[in-house]
Design an enzyme around this catalytic site. Structure first.
Site, PDB file in Angstrom:
ATOM      1  CE1 TYR A 178      -3.585   2.631   0.359  1.00 45.14           C
ATOM      2  CE2 TYR A 178      -2.495   3.246   2.404  1.00 45.14           C
ATOM      3  CZ  TYR A 178      -3.435   3.504   1.416  1.00 45.14           C
ATOM      4  OH  TYR A 178      -4.209   4.640   1.488  1.00 45.14           O
TER       5      TYR A 178
ATOM      6  CE  LYS B 282      -2.961   6.623  -1.472  1.00 43.93           C
ATOM      7  NZ  LYS B 282      -4.205   7.057  -2.177  1.00 43.93           N
TER       8      LYS B 282
END
Length: 350
Positions: free
Chosen positions: A145, A149
Site C-alpha cells: 500500500y 501510494k
C-alpha cells in the site's frame, strides 16, 4: 469531481462541498458504486454520479468533461497475511496515471491527491514529522500500500505544470492524510470494535502504552482538500507540493484513544498489557511459517506483525506548513469530533 466520493473520506468531502464551498456549483462523483448521501446534510447542489473505475479511460474521460478541480480519493487498500499487491498497483498507480491523462485531455485546472503518512513510515519512530524532515524509508513498514501510494503521489506532483490539450496548465497538490476516525470508518476504530466483540468484549492491549499515535477526524481531513483547492486557485506557486494535514486530536496511545469508543458498545480494554516484543516476534515467525506453506495452502492470520509494530511506534506529524500555505484550519474541535464519532460507533454494524 471527487473520485471515490462514495467512500469514507469521499462522503465527507462531498458534504463539505455542499455546505462550505460557495465557489462550487456542481459536484460529480466517480466511484465503483453509485453515490448515496449517507452522513451529510440534504443535498442543495447538483450531484452527478458516475459508476466506474479510475482505470477505465473512457469512463474517466467522459466524467471529467467540464470539470475544474479533481479531488482524487479513490484507491485500493489491502492488508492481511497476503495483501493484494497487484490490485493495489493497478488501482493506485495505473488508475492515477489514467486520471492524470484524462485531466490533461479535459483541461482540468487542479488535481488534489489523497496520499497517506504511510509513505514515510518505515521501522523508525517519527516525532513531529514535517515536509522537510521526513522522507520515504528504504523499506516501508506495510507491504504494497505505501509503495503504490508513493508512486502515485510522485506521478501527481510530476504532472504539476503540464500543459493541457487546449493550452492551459494543470496544477497539482498532494495531501498526506493520517489514519482517520469518524462516521463511515471501515477500518480503524471499527476493526478494534470487531476484535473486542470476537474476544468476548475485551480488546487486548499490546505494548506498554507509551507509544504516541495521531489519528485525525475525517471531517477535518476532508476540509483540507477544499482549503488546498482554494489556495491553489489563488497561488499557482503552491503546485507540485505535498502537505501533512493532522488536526487537533490529542496525540495519545492508540488503545487509550479507542477506550471511549469501546465503552459506548459495552466493551473494554484488557487489564493486562501483553509485551510488544513477545507478540511481534510470535506473529513474525508465524508469518514465515504460513508463507512457507502458501504454495500448498493459504492461511490468513488474525493479526499481522507490521500492524502490531505500527501501533507501538511514536508517529506524530506537524500541519504547520499546511496551516501557513493552504490556510488549513480544522473546523471540527476534538470534542465535537469525538461526540460525532461516538454516535457512529455506537450503532455501526460489526
Amino acid at each position: 469531481m471527487v473520485t471515490g466520493g462514495s467512500g469514507f473520506l469521499g462522503q465527507h468531502i462531498v458534504n463539505l462541498l455542499q455546505t462550505k464551498a460557495d465557489h462550487v456549483r456542481e459536484i460529480r462523483v466517480l466511484d465503483i458504486k453509485p453515490y448515496k448521501n449517507c452522513y451529510g446534510d440534504h443535498d442543495s447542489k447538483v450531484i452527478l454520479s458516475t459508476v466506474g473505475c479510475v482505470t477505465d479511460s473512457n469512463i474517466v474521460c467522459n466524467a471529467l468533461q467540464g470539470v475544474d478541480t479533481v479531488y482524487h480519493i479513490a484507491g485500493k487498500i489491502s492488508y492481511g497475511t497476503f495483501p493484494d499487491i497487484t490490485g493495489m498497483h493497478h488501482i493506485n498507480v495505473e488508475g492515477t496515471s489514467n486520471l492524470i491523462k484524462a485531466c490533461l485531455l479535459n483541461d482540468v485546472k487542479r488535481l488534489i491527491y489523497c496520499s497517506t503518512v504511510d509513505v514515510v513510515i518505515g521501522y523508525d519512530d517519527i516525532i513531529d514529522g514535517n515536509e522537510a524532515n521526513t522522507a520515504p524509508p528504504r523499506e516501508f513498514l506495510f507491504p504494497g500500500y505505501p509503495e503504490t501510494k508513493y508512486k502515485a503521489e510522485c506521478l501527481v506532483l510530476k504532472a504539476n505544470g503540464s500543459q493541457t490539450k487546449n493550452g492551459s496548465v494543470l496544477q497539482t497538490i498532494s495531501l498526506r492524510a493520517n489514519v482517520m476516525y469518524g462516521e463511515g470508518d471501515p477500518y480503524y476504530i471499527t476493526n478494534g470494535l470487531r476484535n473486542a466483540r470476537d474476544s468476548h468484549g475485551t480488546l487486548y492491549q499490546v505494548g506498554d502504552g507509551t507509544a504516541l499515535f495521531q489519528p485525525v477526524y475525517v471531517g477535518n481531513t476532508a476540509w483540507a482538500f477544499i482549503c488546498a483547492d482554494k489556495a491553489l486557485a489563488k497561488n499557482s506557486n503552491l503546485g507540485g507540493k505535498f502537505y501533512f494535514i493532522p488536526d487537533d486530536t490529542p496525540q495519545q496511545n492508540t488503545f487509550k484513544f479507542m477506550e471511549p469508543f469501546l465503552e459506548v458498545r459495552g466493551y473494554s480494554l484488557s487489564s493486562i498489557k501483553f509485551p510488544f516484543r513477545l507478540v511481534y516476534y510470535f506473529l513474525f515467525f508465524s508469518e514465515l511459517v504460513v508463507k512457507g506453506l502458501s504454495p500448498f495452502i493459504k492461511i490468513n492470520l488474525p493479526a499481522e506483525s507490521y500492524s502490531i509494530k505500527y501501533i507501538n511506534m511514536n508517529l506524530t506529524f506537524s500541519s504547520k506548513k499546511a496551516r501557513q500555505e493552504i490556510k488549513f484550519k480544522p473546523i471540527f474541535s476534538p470534542e465535537e469530533a469525538k461526540q460525532r464519532s461516538l454516535q457512529y460507533y455506537k450503532h455501526v454494524a460489526l
